[in-house]
Design a protein around this motif. Structure first.
Motif, PDB file in Angstrom:
ATOM      1  N   GLY A   1      -2.200  24.309   2.805  1.00 12.54           N
ATOM      2  CA  GLY A   1      -2.813  25.081   1.724  1.00 12.54           C
ATOM      3  C   GLY A   1      -2.587  26.568   1.973  1.00 12.54           C
ATOM      4  N   GLN A   2      -3.143  27.382   1.090  1.00 10.00           N
ATOM      5  CA  GLN A   2      -2.893  28.824   1.188  1.00 10.00           C
ATOM      6  C   GLN A   2      -3.813  29.498   2.217  1.00 10.00           C
ATOM      7  N   ALA A   3      -5.116  29.273   2.095  1.00 10.48           N
ATOM      8  CA  ALA A   3      -6.073  29.952   2.984  1.00 10.48           C
ATOM      9  C   ALA A   3      -7.415  29.243   2.896  1.00 10.48           C
ATOM     10  N   PRO A   4      -8.208  29.296   3.955  1.00 13.58           N
ATOM     11  CA  PRO A   4      -9.545  28.694   3.866  1.00 13.58           C
ATOM     12  C   PRO A   4     -10.432  29.475   2.907  1.00 13.58           C
ATOM     13  N   ASP A   5     -11.417  28.806   2.327  1.00 12.40           N
ATOM     14  CA  ASP A   5     -12.405  29.536   1.538  1.00 12.40           C
ATOM     15  C   ASP A   5     -13.716  29.583   2.326  1.00 12.40           C
TER      16      ASP A   5
ATOM     17  N   SER B   1     -13.243  19.742  -2.395  1.00 15.98           N
ATOM     18  CA  SER B   1     -11.773  19.823  -2.370  1.00 15.98           C
ATOM     19  C   SER B   1     -11.232  18.966  -1.223  1.00 15.98           C
TER      20      SER B   1
ATOM     21  N   GLU C   1     -14.837  26.431   4.282  1.00 15.47           N
ATOM     22  CA  GLU C   1     -14.006  26.158   5.448  1.00 15.47           C
ATOM     23  C   GLU C   1     -14.285  27.182   6.550  1.00 15.47           C
TER      24      GLU C   1
ATOM     25  N   ASN D   1      -3.543  25.569   6.839  1.00 16.41           N
ATOM     26  CA  ASN D   1      -3.310  26.592   5.821  1.00 16.41           C
ATOM     27  C   ASN D   1      -2.309  27.604   6.338  1.00 16.41           C
TER      28      ASN D   1
ATOM     29  N   HIS E   1      -3.095  21.920  -6.153  1.00 15.38           N
ATOM     30  CA  HIS E   1      -4.199  22.045  -5.204  1.00 15.38           C
ATOM     31  C   HIS E   1      -5.289  21.032  -5.575  1.00 15.38           C
TER      32      HIS E   1
ATOM     33  N   PRO F   1     -10.202  22.826   7.790  1.00 17.40           N
ATOM     34  CA  PRO F   1      -9.553  23.007   6.499  1.00 17.40           C
ATOM     35  C   PRO F   1      -9.977  21.927   5.503  1.00 17.40           C
ATOM     36  N   PHE F   2     -10.065  22.297   4.276  1.00 13.16           N
ATOM     37  CA  PHE F   2     -10.360  21.363   3.177  1.00 13.16           C
ATOM     38  C   PHE F   2     -11.601  20.517   3.473  1.00 13.16           C
TER      39      PHE F   2
HETATM   40  N1  URA Z   1      -8.238  25.704  -0.169  1.00 10.50           N
HETATM   41  C1  URA Z   1      -7.208  25.811   0.678  1.00 10.50           C
HETATM   42  O1  URA Z   1      -6.098  26.149   0.269  1.00 10.50           O
HETATM   43  N2  URA Z   1      -7.405  25.546   1.947  1.00 10.50           N
HETATM   44  C2  URA Z   1      -8.569  25.121   2.430  1.00 10.50           C
HETATM   45  O2  URA Z   1      -8.674  24.887   3.617  1.00 10.50           O
HETATM   46  C3  URA Z   1      -9.620  24.980   1.509  1.00 10.50           C
HETATM   47  C4  URA Z   1      -9.452  25.278   0.228  1.00 10.50           C
END
Ligand code: URA
Length: 285
Positions: free
Chosen positions: A140-144, A158, A147, A181, A258, A153-154
């Motif tokens: 994925g792109q980045a944690p929110d 989600s 996370e 990510n 996503h 992650p995730f």
């Molecule tokens: N969205 C992401 O791209 N990565 C995560 O870890 C959580 C949400």
């Protein structure tokens, strides 16, 4: 006032046949009361340097899952360390040193990294979880924020959706998937990471991929454009087998939506189903 409901899902006969064949004709969306979350066996969260007396391998270097794609058997040994390729941005020497690190050193370095401003607001870096030498590495792109709090992650809805997507191809984080990510620290307000932040973290991801040694990569959402260094719309990148090269290893990369997008647009599931079939095929599953 009644809340507007999303349109009912429409499946073609072919899609229904696929779903039934795999025994997952039920919807992917989690119910309002999701099942208690499973314990994840292999988590790189709090990393410590192993003591000489350790008898159990630490999580980050656990042996690969018993069931690997058959094509994995003939893979060459782990490639030589990767050199950094972050051209556009000034890159701190911390990430650059990642090229020579093992998984523990890498995780410790990421956890302490101050190469960009994201370190100021993170609760913790989110490194990744899953099995080594997986059939699929989800990126994925980045944690929110969730996370960032969980250090994984995730997570939450989600994460549940991602796990259901993986289940549709009989895969999971505990069996044959590694999840991570590109950017390891949450951008404030869950904004998209800036190019400089992506560039700062890229050497970490490259080394991580090199160490994890996935058989394929499933790039979700904007991570696809970042990994492929393109502005092309996601739809134009789907249903194609791209190649992501790390240290001379050419890894097939498939693009999909996503999981959050599926929560908001369930009608996307049919297209995602096709993406999953492609990743399943290229992974030898
Ligand atoms: N969205 C992401 O791209 N990565 C995560 O870890 C959580 C949400």
């Amino acid at each position: 006032m009644t809340t507007p409901q999303p349109p009912a899902l429409q499946y073609s006969a072919l899609q229904l046949a696929w779903l039934q064949e795999l025994g997952i004709e039920k919807p992917w969306l989690p119910s309002e009361q999701p099942p208690a979350s499973k314990e994840i066996a292999v988590v790189i969260k709090q990393v410590r340097t192993p003591a000489a007396t350790d008898t159990v391998p630490p999580a980050a270097v656990m042996q690969p899952a018993a069931r690997l794609p058959s094509a994995n058997k003939n893979r060459s040994p782990a490639p030589a360390p990767v050199s950094s390729t972050s051209e556009q941005t000034k890159v701190d020497t911390q990430p650059l040193a990642a090229a020579a690190m093992d998984m523990h050193a890498l995780a410790e370095t990421i956890s302490a990294c101050q190469a960009c401003g994201l370190c100021r607001e993170r609760q913790q870096a989110v490194i990744g979880e899953g099995v080594m030498q997986p059939a699929i590495m989800v990126i994925g792109q980045a944690p929110d924020d969730l996370e960032d709090r969980a250090g994984k992650p995730f997570v939450d809805r989600s994460g549940l959706m991602l796990d259901n997507m993986l289940m549709a191809i009989k895969s999971s984080r505990t069996q044959n998937v590694y999840v991570s990510n590109i950017v390891k620290c949450r951008p404030p307000g869950n904004r998209n990471p800036k190019p400089a932040e992506l560039a700062s973290c890229k050497p970490y991801l490259l080394r991580q991929i090199e160490l994890v040694r996935p058989f394929s990569i499933l790039a979700v959402g904007r991570a696809a454009q970042s990994l492929l260094e393109t502005d092309q719309p996601l739809d134009q990148l789907r249903q194609k087998t791209h190649t992501f090269e790390v240290a001379g290893q050419k890894i097939p990369l498939i693009v999909t939506s996503h999981p959050v997008n599926l929560l908001n647009h369930p009608s996307e599931k049919a297209a995602v189903w096709q993406d999953l079939q492609l990743v399943k095929t290229v992974s030898g599953l």
